[in-house]
Scaffold this active site. Structure first.
Site, short mmCIF file in Angstrom:
data_model
loop_
_atom_site.label_atom_id
_atom_site.label_comp_id
_atom_site.label_asym_id
_atom_site.label_seq_id
_atom_site.Cartn_x
_atom_site.Cartn_y
_atom_site.Cartn_z
N GLU A 25 -5.95 7.46 4.00
CA GLU A 25 -7.15 6.76 3.55
C GLU A 25 -8.23 6.75 4.64
OE1 GLU A 25 -5.60 2.95 2.19
OE2 GLU A 25 -5.08 3.82 0.25
N ASP A 63 1.95 2.01 -4.52
CA ASP A 63 1.17 1.07 -3.72
C ASP A 63 1.29 -0.36 -4.25
OD1 ASP A 63 -0.53 0.04 -1.88
OD2 ASP A 63 -2.30 1.12 -2.53
N GLU A 119 -2.29 -8.49 -3.64
CA GLU A 119 -3.36 -7.56 -4.02
C GLU A 119 -3.28 -7.16 -5.49
OE1 GLU A 119 -3.45 -4.00 -1.68
OE2 GLU A 119 -5.09 -3.13 -2.84
C1 BDP Z 1 -3.63 -0.57 -0.20
C2 BDP Z 1 -4.84 -1.41 0.00
C3 BDP Z 1 -5.65 -1.00 1.20
C4 BDP Z 1 -4.74 -0.87 2.40
C5 BDP Z 1 -3.63 0.10 2.09
C6 BDP Z 1 -2.60 0.22 3.20
O1 BDP Z 1 -5.64 -1.34 -1.16
O2 BDP Z 1 -6.65 -1.97 1.40
O3 BDP Z 1 -5.44 -0.46 3.51
O4 BDP Z 1 -2.93 -0.34 0.97
O5 BDP Z 1 -1.49 -0.24 2.97
O6 BDP Z 1 -2.75 -1.28 -1.03
O7 BDP Z 1 -2.87 0.79 4.24
#
Ligand code: BDP
Length: 670
Positions: free
Chosen positions: A281, A360, A388
């Protein structure tokens, strides 16, 4: 060390009254060490409030001078208790806790607090030995120092700002951090990563000119046996050190990391280590230099090794810019594809931190295949206490039942090891914290139970979620818990399944609003590059992840699960759409068609939320919880109901329009 006193903050699970039993007795604390001093302070504070007394209790290190005969006998019978364990017994009218090491004594004290009067009940109590299943029981904070323009201060935080920082600076008064450490220790946590895994420029400086802030937070955590960890940017040698590269095999880069670790340990001698999100990401990582993640983790591990520090290297690596039209890519496969070939190549002090599911943190996912694929690597399993995707601390969603189910899962089938065994034998359990500056700590007051339960399950994964809820209630509402238990169970025990019922169906996941992830958006992620699709059309729904006709993801599991998930007949209903694409008329193992199941569960989920509200309303004016607390929960339950109805209506209508199949019970679908 003084026991932290807070004003204007709900005390969560350790209000002073929770110490009534121990504080009204005479207690002998024996032994030396900082954590023994903490025990002494806790006992003294409790006695100052509750008056002490005559009936005896001994809390002692097994090797302490002047150990009374009764404690010596318990210690001899218990044998070694390990670094964090303790033995508990009652004989000759004395309750005894003995431990080899100070941390064990601290955990033993909290055990007595949990027991309350029962710890001092007349009669003997045979020697019980207690020790944590996993040595590492960690919380990750996704806190930023500065407020991020999109994510706010705490990424995916639903409980106000950071406990550590405010207005871009370390908070002046860190009493609350100490109080937080105390809560965590009472739940069994022993490590905290203090900043976000997405490391922005300001936070990167925690390794250099802001290192003093790490030291200050670590000083508050230390009296409760908690080590501080820091998330670092893989590009630190470039962004902080001004080097032209962060190539992990470059000599200068090695030297830079070694020097950085040296500085950190000079400031924080018991520093835990680094957490790294790399090549994920948008975070930098070793791929930029054509190096593997084993090489990447290796350079950090080498820097920390002389001091006994560890690298928590996250396995959450996938392509977040994929072509949604290309059905051959599968985000679920990514972690295993990247990491399984590296098994055995990570340094000894690297812990590969694996999200519990392959995607996730959805309310329902299969267990990540990485957990079974890397026998020669230390693995930690990562959970998300912050909600989340499970209602963002506006919905009640007690997650212990989900965690307990996944910890008990046997990736190699019956008779094989459990997920909890893998974690305990490796890097332990980690979770993203849900706490923040909110006066109730966690936004939704009842979300505190998730934080407590995570710690308790990391300590002992076999604990029953309902029993943990009782513990939490007893500690949080001393005096009134007996009257509250029924209501809390009625609302919370089944709340995860309720949440699952009114959100995305049968394990397909997502269908949430892009970006902030609160509330439904049926096609929100469908035509985006994130790899999170349900593929609903007029003919059916679900992701074909089979070897036969799909992405082949099922082949990442060992038997029997590879075969179970591959088979349309044997795949568990709750995961059907995660693994298979099926027509709406497909009949589930439970007997219903997919489409009818969607309708039924969404109507039922909303009804269950109404029932939760009715239970809570009955407490109004009962005096069992304070009115402000009651009002906050009531208000949030109203929002949960609104949101659940929104989910129901959007999901049902969407699938009705796609399928054209009416509800068998003739209920109104728009
Ligand atoms: C996702 C989230 C994001 C996190 C990412 C992570 O949306 O904000 O940075 O995981 O775990 O669930 O790095």
């Amino acid at each position: 060390m003084t026991v932290p006193q807070l004003t204007g903050v709900h005390p969560a699970w350790l209000p002073p009254e929770a110490f009534l039993a121990i504080g009204s007795r005479q207690v002998l604390v024996l032994g030396e060490g900082a954590l023994v001093d903490t025990v002494r302070e806790e006992v003294a504070a409790a006695q100052a409030r509750h008056g002490g007394g005559r009936v005896g209790c001994v809390l002692a290190l097994a090797g302490a001078e002047g150990l009374p005969e009764v404690a010596r006998a318990v210690a001899a019978e218990a044998g070694s208790t390990g670094a964090e364990g303790y033995a508990l017994a009652r004989r000759d009218g004395v309750t005894v806790v003995v431990a080899d090491a100070p941390a064990g004594l601290l955990y033993g004290l909290f055990h007595l607090v949990r027991l309350g009067e029962a710890a001092f009940a007349a009669g003997e109590r045979p020697v019980e030995r207690h020790a944590p299943a996993a040595a590492r029981r960690m919380l990750d904070h996704w806190d930023n120092i500065a407020v991020h323009p999109v994510m706010g201060q705490v990424e995916r935080g639903y409980a106000g700002g950071s406990l550590f920082w405010r207005d871009g600076e370390l908070r002046e008064d860190l009493t609350r951090v100490r109080a937080y450490a105390r809560l965590l220790a009472a739940a069994g946590i022993n490590a905290v990563a203090i900043n976000n895994v997405n490391v922005h420029a300001t936070e990167a400086r925690l390794l250099t000119d802001r290192l003093g802030e790490v030291a200050a937070v670590a000083a508050e955590l230390r009296p409760y046996g908690i080590r501080a960890h820091v998330s670092v940017s893989f590009a630190s040698p470039v962004v902080l050190g001004g080097l032209p590269t962060a190539d992990p095999l470059d000599e200068e880069v090695r030297r830079w990391w070694a020097a950085a670790a040296g500085r950190v340990y000079a400031a924080v001698p018991d520093f835990g280590g680094f957490v790294v999100k790399a090549d994920s990401e948008g975070q930098p990582g070793p791929f930029a230099y054509g190096r593997s993640h084993a090489d990447g983790a290796g350079v950090l591990a080498a820097a920390l090794a002389p001091y006994g520090g560890v690298v928590h290297w996250r396995a959450f690596v996938y392509d977040h810019r994929q072509d949604w039209r290309d059905r051959s890519t599968d985000r679920a496969r990514a972690a295993c594809d990247h990491f399984a070939p590296l098994d055995g190549r990570f340094a000894q002090n690297v812990i590969l931190q694996v999200k519990h599911g392959p995607m996730d943190f959805q309310p329902r996912e299969p267990v990540s295949p990485v957990i079974a694929a890397m026998p020669a690597t230390k693995l930690a399993v990562e959970l998300q206490v912050t909600q989340e995707y499970t209602g963002q601390q506006r919905h009640v969603c007690y997650l212990a039942p989900m965690w307990s189910e996944l910890l008990a899962f046997r990736p190699w089938g019956d008779g094989g090891r459990t997920v909890a065994d893998v974690a305990a034998g490796g890097g332990g359990l980690v979770a993203v914290s849900n706490a923040g500056g909110d006066p109730y700590w966690t936004g939704h007051p009842l979300a505190q139970a998730n934080l407590y339960a995570f710690g308790r399950l990391a300590w002992d994964p076999r604990l029953d979620p309902a029993a943990i809820l009782d513990e939490w209630a007893d500690l949080t509402f001393p005096g009134t818990a007996a009257g509250l238990r029924g209501t809390l169970h009625a609302i919370m025990d089944g709340s995860w399944r309720t949440y699952e019922r009114y959100t995305a169906p049968l394990g397909v996941g997502f269908m949430v609003r892009p970006g902030h992830h609160y509330g439904p958006d049926v096609d929100g992620y469908e035509y985006t590059p994130w790899g999170t699709y349900h593929f609903a059309d007029r003919d059916g729904v679900g992701v074909d992840r089979t070897r036969a006709t799909g992405t082949g993801f099922t082949g990442q599991y060992p038997r029997p699960w590879a075969d179970v998930y591959e088979s349309l007949e044997r795949c568990p209903d709750e995961l059907l759409l995660f693994f298979h694409r099926v027509p709406y008329g497909h009949v589930l193992r439970g007997g219903s068609t997919v489409i009818q199941h969607i309708y039924d569960t969404h109507f039922a989920g909303v009804e269950e939320v109404s029932a939760m509200r009715a239970h809570w309303d009955k407490l109004d004016g009962s005096g069992l919880v304070d009115p402000a607390y009651h009002a906050r929960v009531a208000e949030l339950l109203a929002e949960q109901q609104r949101s659940a109805e929104e989910w129901r209506d959007q999901v049902n209508t969407y699938f009705f329009r796609k399928s054209g199949v009416p509800d068998a019970h003739g209920r109104r679908i728009h």
